[in-house]
Scaffold this motif. Structure first.
Motif, PDB file in Angstrom:
ATOM      1  N   ALA A 198       0.830  -1.226  -0.014  1.00  0.00           N
ATOM      2  CA  ALA A 198       0.220   0.117   0.022  1.00  0.00           C
ATOM      3  C   ALA A 198       0.803   1.145   0.177  1.00  0.00           C
ATOM      4  O   ALA A 198       2.131   1.014   0.633  1.00  0.00           O
ATOM      5  N   ALA A 201      -0.150   8.608   1.042  1.00  0.00           N
ATOM      6  CA  ALA A 201      -0.346   9.638   0.301  1.00  0.00           C
ATOM      7  C   ALA A 201       0.635  10.560  -0.017  1.00  0.00           C
ATOM      8  O   ALA A 201       1.567  10.566   0.853  1.00  0.00           O
ATOM      9  N   GLU A 211      -4.884  13.024   3.235  1.00  0.00           N
ATOM     10  CA  GLU A 211      -4.695  11.542   3.160  1.00  0.00           C
ATOM     11  C   GLU A 211      -6.096  10.850   2.985  1.00  0.00           C
ATOM     12  O   GLU A 211      -6.029   9.960   2.250  1.00  0.00           O
ATOM     13  N   TRP A 212      -7.071  11.193   3.654  1.00  0.00           N
ATOM     14  CA  TRP A 212      -8.585  10.504   3.424  1.00  0.00           C
ATOM     15  C   TRP A 212      -9.117  10.467   1.895  1.00  0.00           C
ATOM     16  O   TRP A 212      -9.633   9.515   1.297  1.00  0.00           O
ATOM     17  N   ARG A 215      -6.863   7.975   0.323  1.00  0.00           N
ATOM     18  CA  ARG A 215      -7.297   6.618   0.543  1.00  0.00           C
ATOM     19  C   ARG A 215      -8.830   6.175  -0.374  1.00  0.00           C
ATOM     20  O   ARG A 215      -8.928   5.075  -0.781  1.00  0.00           O
ATOM     21  N   LYS A 218      -7.775   5.220  -3.706  1.00  0.00           N
ATOM     22  CA  LYS A 218      -7.268   4.208  -3.923  1.00  0.00           C
ATOM     23  C   LYS A 218      -8.015   2.898  -3.579  1.00  0.00           C
ATOM     24  O   LYS A 218      -8.129   1.942  -4.001  1.00  0.00           O
ATOM     25  N   GLU A 219      -9.057   3.064  -2.244  1.00  0.00           N
ATOM     26  CA  GLU A 219      -9.984   2.132  -1.901  1.00  0.00           C
ATOM     27  C   GLU A 219     -11.350   2.605  -1.852  1.00  0.00           C
ATOM     28  O   GLU A 219     -11.766   2.920  -0.697  1.00  0.00           O
ATOM     29  N   ARG A 222     -13.905   2.166   0.779  1.00  0.00           N
ATOM     30  CA  ARG A 222     -14.069   2.388   2.379  1.00  0.00           C
ATOM     31  C   ARG A 222     -15.030   3.775   2.246  1.00  0.00           C
ATOM     32  O   ARG A 222     -15.179   4.272   3.417  1.00  0.00           O
TER      33      ARG A 222
END
Ligand code: UDP
Length: 247
Positions: A198, A201, A211-212, A215, A218-219, A222
């Motif tokens: 993984a 960021a 960062e959120w 993520r 990327k995912e 979530r």
């Protein structure tokens, strides 16, 4: 004892990264296991719905503010935390500090093979870090006595546990008394970052508190869980307004 800042009932230590590292070094001088957790806004929201999790977080010896959301909330609540101390950055600081004080680790968590890859990369980057053992994070309760024996037999000083939140916090709390390590730390998906499975960021997004968003890109699965972020900000604004009314 450092000053604590109350973020929705979770008592975060108001420490800088340097102060957090000093505390970890003090823990290594002791004998009993010390618990370190790194709550971000999602985990704090989980704790508002799960009193057991809130108690476990508040029983920690060190609770550092992981993420821009927690720092923002502390500003809105006029109880400003000194700086963001994310779990992965704190682990990197402890690893860097092995140049001054050799330290041993056991890594528990991640899919099969990931903790091993992380160990290889860590030893390459931080040659003074001793990885005494590792194990993947997919096991059932009947395997736990063997896992605890493996960790204790390794004589590692620091146990890094990456089972995701709140699983890792509950696992550490439940097993703390049985473990001989001096530091037990929940580190979420950091094992995947060390393994290279993984990515963190990019720096500009981390600096901007995004960062959120990285993520989420990327995912995308979530997304539902990430609704806790706007909920966290709304709850914080409501609390700030109520505080001002009561002044
Ligand atoms: N994981 C694990 N065992 C489990 C569930 C998850 O080892 O039973 C690992 C998973 O492989 C990943 C980490 O826990 O490495 C969860 O990372 P995530 O980024 O979701 O952490 P969180 O954001 O929940 O702290």
């Amino acid at each position: 004892m450092s000053e604590k800042v109350d973020i929705h009932g979770v008592m975060i230590d108001n420490v800088t990264m340097d102060e957090a590292l000093d505390k970890v070094m003090d823990m290594l001088k002791g004998q009993t296991p010390h618990k370190i957790f790194t709550p971000n806004s999602e985990i704090i929201m989980q704790a508002t719905r799960d009193p057991e999790l809130k108690n476990i977080l508040n029983s920690a010896d060190l609770l550092v503010p992981d993420g821009a959301g927690v720092i923002l909330a502390s500003r809105i609540l006029k109880k400003e935390l000194k700086e963001k101390v994310s779990g992965i950055d704190l682990v990197k600081r402890i690893l860097k500090n092995t140049e001054k004080r050799a330290t041993s680790f056991f890594i528990l968590g991640g899919k099969p093979g990931v903790a091993e890859k992380a160990s290889v990369n860590i030893v390459y980057d931080y040659p003074k870090a001793k990885i005494k053992g590792y194990r993947n994070g997919y096991f059932n309760q009947s395997e736990e006595p063997d896992i605890i024996k493996q960790i204790n037999d390794s004589k590692a000083e620091i146990l890094l546990v990456g089972l995701g939140a709140p699983k890792q916090e509950k696992w550490i709390h439940r097993n703390a008394e049985k473990l001989n390590c001096k530091v037990l730390m929940g580190i979420g998906g950091s094992i995947d970052v060390f393994a290279g499975t993984a990515k963190l960021a990019p720096e500009f997004m981390r600096k901007a508190g995004l960062e959120w968003l990285f993520r989420l890109i990327k995912e995308p699965k979530r997304a539902k869980r990430m609704l806790d972020l706007p909920r966290f900000i709304m709850l914080t604004l409501k609390k700030a307004i109520a505080d001002r009314r009561n002044q």
